[in-house]
Scaffold this active site. Sequence first.
Site, PDB file in Angstrom:
ATOM      1  N   HIS A 109      36.864  35.356  45.532  1.00  0.00           N
ATOM      2  CA  HIS A 109      36.667  34.070  46.194  1.00  0.00           C
ATOM      3  C   HIS A 109      36.240  33.035  45.175  1.00  0.00           C
ATOM      4  O   HIS A 109      35.537  33.372  44.219  1.00  0.00           O
ATOM      5  CB  HIS A 109      35.588  34.194  47.292  1.00  0.00           C
ATOM      6  N   ASP A 133      38.956  38.209  54.635  1.00  0.00           N
ATOM      7  CA  ASP A 133      40.274  38.710  55.017  1.00  0.00           C
ATOM      8  C   ASP A 133      40.460  40.205  54.790  1.00  0.00           C
ATOM      9  O   ASP A 133      41.483  40.763  55.170  1.00  0.00           O
ATOM     10  CB  ASP A 133      41.357  37.941  54.248  1.00  0.00           C
TER      11      ASP A 133
HETATM   12  N1  CMC Z   1      42.817  40.726  42.581  1.00  0.00           N
HETATM   13  C1  CMC Z   1      42.854  40.879  41.243  1.00  0.00           C
HETATM   14  N2  CMC Z   1      42.348  39.996  40.349  1.00  0.00           N
HETATM   15  C2  CMC Z   1      41.739  38.918  40.869  1.00  0.00           C
HETATM   16  C3  CMC Z   1      41.651  38.694  42.247  1.00  0.00           C
HETATM   17  C4  CMC Z   1      42.199  39.657  43.116  1.00  0.00           C
HETATM   18  N3  CMC Z   1      42.142  39.504  44.446  1.00  0.00           N
HETATM   19  N4  CMC Z   1      41.005  37.533  42.474  1.00  0.00           N
HETATM   20  C5  CMC Z   1      40.700  37.034  41.265  1.00  0.00           C
HETATM   21  N5  CMC Z   1      41.144  37.875  40.289  1.00  0.00           N
HETATM   22  C6  CMC Z   1      40.962  37.731  38.836  1.00  0.00           C
HETATM   23  C7  CMC Z   1      41.949  36.742  38.243  1.00  0.00           C
HETATM   24  O1  CMC Z   1      43.118  37.381  37.814  1.00  0.00           O
HETATM   25  C8  CMC Z   1      41.148  36.143  37.127  1.00  0.00           C
HETATM   26  O2  CMC Z   1      41.125  37.074  36.083  1.00  0.00           O
HETATM   27  P1  CMC Z   1      41.180  36.579  34.533  1.00  0.00           P
HETATM   28  O3  CMC Z   1      39.885  35.842  34.322  1.00  0.00           O
HETATM   29  O4  CMC Z   1      41.320  37.804  33.727  1.00  0.00           O
HETATM   30  O5  CMC Z   1      42.379  35.674  34.442  1.00  0.00           O
HETATM   31  C9  CMC Z   1      39.718  36.106  37.672  1.00  0.00           C
HETATM   32  O6  CMC Z   1      39.669  37.160  38.646  1.00  0.00           O
HETATM   33  C10 CMC Z   1      39.365  34.778  38.345  1.00  0.00           C
HETATM   34  O7  CMC Z   1      40.335  34.532  39.332  1.00  0.00           O
HETATM   35  P2  CMC Z   1      40.918  33.118  39.701  1.00  0.00           P
HETATM   36  O8  CMC Z   1      42.284  33.295  40.240  1.00  0.00           O
HETATM   37  O9  CMC Z   1      40.721  32.172  38.571  1.00  0.00           O
HETATM   38  O10 CMC Z   1      39.923  32.711  40.870  1.00  0.00           O
HETATM   39  P3  CMC Z   1      40.127  31.558  41.913  1.00  0.00           P
HETATM   40  O11 CMC Z   1      38.778  31.102  42.293  1.00  0.00           O
HETATM   41  O12 CMC Z   1      41.082  30.539  41.403  1.00  0.00           O
HETATM   42  O13 CMC Z   1      40.859  32.285  43.151  1.00  0.00           O
HETATM   43  C11 CMC Z   1      41.202  33.466  45.140  1.00  0.00           C
HETATM   44  C12 CMC Z   1      40.205  32.670  44.306  1.00  0.00           C
HETATM   45  C13 CMC Z   1      40.597  33.735  46.512  1.00  0.00           C
HETATM   46  C14 CMC Z   1      42.469  32.638  45.356  1.00  0.00           C
HETATM   47  C15 CMC Z   1      41.527  34.805  44.414  1.00  0.00           C
HETATM   48  O14 CMC Z   1      40.366  35.565  44.289  1.00  0.00           O
HETATM   49  C16 CMC Z   1      42.636  35.591  45.125  1.00  0.00           C
HETATM   50  O15 CMC Z   1      43.823  35.350  44.890  1.00  0.00           O
HETATM   51  N6  CMC Z   1      42.247  36.562  46.015  1.00  0.00           N
HETATM   52  C17 CMC Z   1      43.246  37.289  46.769  1.00  0.00           C
HETATM   53  C18 CMC Z   1      43.687  36.467  47.963  1.00  0.00           C
HETATM   54  C19 CMC Z   1      42.615  36.375  49.022  1.00  0.00           C
HETATM   55  O16 CMC Z   1      42.026  37.364  49.417  1.00  0.00           O
HETATM   56  N7  CMC Z   1      42.393  35.147  49.530  1.00  0.00           N
HETATM   57  C20 CMC Z   1      41.445  34.875  50.602  1.00  0.00           C
HETATM   58  C21 CMC Z   1      40.280  34.068  50.150  1.00  0.00           C
HETATM   59  S1  CMC Z   1      38.925  34.001  51.318  1.00  0.00           S
HETATM   60  C22 CMC Z   1      39.531  33.317  52.779  1.00  0.00           C
HETATM   61  C23 CMC Z   1      40.270  32.058  52.677  1.00  0.00           C
HETATM   62  O17 CMC Z   1      40.141  31.242  51.761  1.00  0.00           O
HETATM   63  O18 CMC Z   1      41.065  31.826  53.565  1.00  0.00           O
END
Ligand code: CMC
Length: 438
Positions: free
Chosen positions: A314, A372
């Site tokens: 998140h 989720d």
């Molecule tokens: N699986 C694997 N790696 C992950 C994940 C994941 N679910 N989430 C983040 N990472 C890694 C990402 O690859 C990055 O690694 P590195 O620093 O080596 O490049 C690091 O963690 C930081 O991730 P980010 O993508 O920069 O983080 P963000 O804040 O931009 O993204 C997020 C947040 C929710 C989009 C992401 O965690 C994600 O894609 N999660 C899976 C989808 C999900 O469950 N979404 C629901 C969110 S909560 C409810 C809602 O918003 O509706």
Amino acid sequence: MNATAKPDGKTITVTVEGTNKTATLPIISGTVGPDVVDIRKLYDQLGVFTYDPGFGATASCESKITYIDGDAGVLLYRGYPIEQLAEQSSFLEVAHLLLWGDLPNATQKKDFELGIMRHTMLHEQIRRFFDGFRRDAHPMAIMCGVVGALSAFYHDSLNINDPEQRRICAFRLIAKLPTIAAWAYKYSIGQPFIYPRNDLGYVDNFLYMMNAVPAEDYKVNPVLSRAMERWFILHADHEQNASSSTVRLAGSSGANPFACIAAGIASLWGPAHGGANEAALKMLADIGHVDNVPQFLHDVKDKNNHTRLMGFGHRVYKNYDPRAKILQGSCHEVLAEMGIKDDPMLDLAVELEKIALSDPYFVSRKLYPNVDFYSGIILKAMGLPTSMFTVLFAVARTVGWISQWKELIEDPSQRIGRPRQIYTGAPARDYVPLDARG
Ligand code: CMC
């Protein structure tokens, strides 16, 4: 809304290296949470903008609605902990809280519930919109279209500067979304639309419109109704997430509020946001068995493989999402009620969570289950198809979206949202006639 965040005398001084250009910027404090630097005068003083793709470090507005402490895993609606609301409150009481700022007293509660439930029906011509969609249309596509179409029907709630019209618009949206959602579902399975029954109350009426058929009596199961009520409460608002920010940005131009909510639905649909509940369940189905978890996590960690552990991670929570904890508990209750003794998907999810939470990849990045991760298991046990999961999220989040929209419109400091950019394209150049191009 009267803006109350004020500079408290603290400042930050920024100097451009190698020049004598300096700007002193005020620091603003909220009620709780980190202070923010007010950069509004930065460009005037230094001629530079700030760069923050994804808005990870930028407060886009002042808000009094929802507060998240991502490090501690805390979520408050108008100051009330989500755990207390999920346990003791009702969805419409929470809607009143988010919209008006306070829990209603007994009279206010009755009036509010009556007011919302009076608006559950759709204009009869809206029925026809459904027929325009293919039977296999994703229900979120139907939601985007039909909710946007509401803007053409309710002309008496379109003056956004009139508080009474804003109120009616909010009531209509909260009341009509369940009807649209249930009809999107009925359309997809070829069953007749079930008209709302206002005497049932908000959540029971929704379950009735989803599950009843004209040929049989339908009684709402109170355990499932309570689980759905809790699910709705947990999804009602989440401060400046992508879809709420979309609603605010669309609303900042003075756009039609029904159209703004349709924009929010579009933003919610993506798998990084509300679409993650559908994607998480599909992921569990694809993994299939706990023996396949190591290979799956290997794929997730491989940067060339675009697999993500859905329902994990998140932007704000760097700890367990408090909503996920509540939903995990709710899973057991719903499965027991449905007579499901062993759900291989829940077993797999619990095991996957355990393995991920002890894996250095997830530990070092502070990736925990989010709302989720477990929510789809509950909805599946209730008999809902995965394609409806994000639709339910949209129904619940409409309360948050319209509260955020209302706060925006009532904020005297509100201006059209208009981010800047760093331009890295071609500098100015002259048009080249076709015959002179290489
Ligand atoms: N699986 C694997 N790696 C992950 C994940 C994941 N679910 N989430 C983040 N990472 C890694 C990402 O690859 C990055 O690694 P590195 O620093 O080596 O490049 C690091 O963690 C930081 O991730 P980010 O993508 O920069 O983080 P963000 O804040 O931009 O993204 C997020 C947040 C929710 C989009 C992401 O965690 C994600 O894609 N999660 C899976 C989808 C999900 O469950 N979404 C629901 C969110 S909560 C409810 C809602 O918003 O509706």
